[in-house]
Design an enzyme around this catalytic site. Structure first.
Site, PDB file in Angstrom:
ATOM      1  N   LEU A 232      56.797  -2.972  87.876  1.00  0.00           N
ATOM      2  CA  LEU A 232      57.050  -4.237  87.202  1.00  0.00           C
ATOM      3  C   LEU A 232      56.164  -4.406  85.974  1.00  0.00           C
ATOM      4  CD1 LEU A 232      58.526  -6.980  87.218  1.00  0.00           C
ATOM      5  CD2 LEU A 232      56.642  -7.869  88.616  1.00  0.00           C
ATOM      6  N   ASP A 233      56.813  -4.628  84.823  1.00  0.00           N
ATOM      7  CA  ASP A 233      56.133  -4.927  83.560  1.00  0.00           C
ATOM      8  C   ASP A 233      55.126  -3.847  83.175  1.00  0.00           C
ATOM      9  OD1 ASP A 233      57.555  -7.303  83.429  1.00  0.00           O
ATOM     10  OD2 ASP A 233      55.980  -8.474  84.397  1.00  0.00           O
ATOM     11  N   ALA A 234      55.375  -2.616  83.578  1.00  0.00           N
ATOM     12  CA  ALA A 234      54.429  -1.530  83.311  1.00  0.00           C
ATOM     13  C   ALA A 234      55.076  -0.363  82.573  1.00  0.00           C
ATOM     14  CB  ALA A 234      53.799  -1.040  84.616  1.00  0.00           C
TER      15      ALA A 234
END
Length: 288
Positions: A232-234
């Site tokens: 997530l969001d990486a």
């Protein structure tokens, strides 16, 4: 715009790489209109982006891929490369939720000819953005995501995947879609699913980042356009920007300022992706 072929290439760095590529193009009669190079000292990985005038070559893009593939393999068996044709019209599918600022901005840029792409479809898990989408002559697909129903959500993602698969776009843009893609779609859309996160990552990941930023009293808030991965969001970062906020700004003020940064950051990231300016290696990118 002139008709061009874009070659992107990466491999472990060593001497002779540039010579091998330029010799291949010169012997074929190719005229290089643009060339950029970078070596990452941390990983030892070499990157290049070459733009060749299509009319200077005696063969088409398919034969160019075949011939360049042999060159790439001779340089390194670990090479990663791509050859794209600017004459092929770029297609985009946009995924949205309720917030429309990023969608409005992208549709406006397309309508003005600033972003020269075909928006094949917009998929929304709510209905409000259907009218503006259809006003631009673009099909809108409403796919609801039921809360607290894992099977219903899986079915919704399957429907979204079918829509995207039908159009086979060069980019799938999560324009504040607000749904976490399952791992199988992250894999299927790897390298072409772009997300705009309303935070200067890696700070304030996850939900309500502006509220997190306000609570911490930050003086800058930002937005990040990145490729979507199962983490997530990486995903690898394509573009970021920031704007200043003041101690007296409310959460609403920060959200308003942040939305302006989200729009321009997403537009830049999408443009660079579609122009094949973004080379990904591991968790990092080089943007030429």
């Amino acid at each position: 715009m002139p008709h061009q072929y874009v070659i992107t290439f990466g491999c472990p760095d060593r001497s002779g790489i540039v010579a091998a590529i330029s010799t291949f193009l010169a012997e074929a009669g190719g005229m290089i209109a643009e060339a950029a190079y970078h070596t990452d000292p941390d990983t030892g990985w070499f990157f290049t982006r070459q733009v060749v005038t299509a009319g200077s070559l005696p063969f088409d893009v398919h034969e160019l891929r075949d011939r360049f593939g042999a060159v790439a393999r001779s340089i390194s068996p670990e090479s990663e490369w791509r050859v794209t044709d600017t004459g092929e019209r770029r297609r985009v599918v946009i995924l949205v939720s309720k917030d429309g600022h990023c969608l409005y901005d992208l549709l406006g840029r397309v309508a003005a000819g600033e972003l020269d792409v075909d928006v094949s479809a917009v998929v929304g898990n709510h209905r409000p953005l259907g009218d503006i989408t259809r006003a631009h002559g673009i099909p809108f697909h409403h796919v609801p995501f039921p809360k607290g129903d894992p099977e219903g959500k899986a079915a919704a993602f399957a429907e979204v995947a079918a829509i995207v698969g039908f159009h086979d776009p060069h980019a799938v843009v999560l324009a504040r879609f607000m749904q976490v893609l399952p791992a199988d779609l992250c894999a299927a859309w790897a390298g072409r699913a772009l997300n705009i996160h309303h935070s200067f990552l890696p700070s304030f990941v996850g939900a309500r980042p502006y509220h997190q930023a306000h609570a911490r009293g930050v003086k800058l808030v930002g937005a990040t356009c990145h490729y979507v991965t199962a983490d997530l969001d990486a995903g690898p970062i394509i573009e970021q920007d920031v704007t200043r906020v003041a101690h007296g700004d409310s959460v609403s003020d920060i959200v308003r300022k942040g939305r302006d940064i989200e729009k321009i950051t997403l537009a830049r990231g999408l443009r660079w992706h579609l122009e094949n300016r973004v080379l990904v290696h591991g968790t990092r990118t080089v943007v030429f």
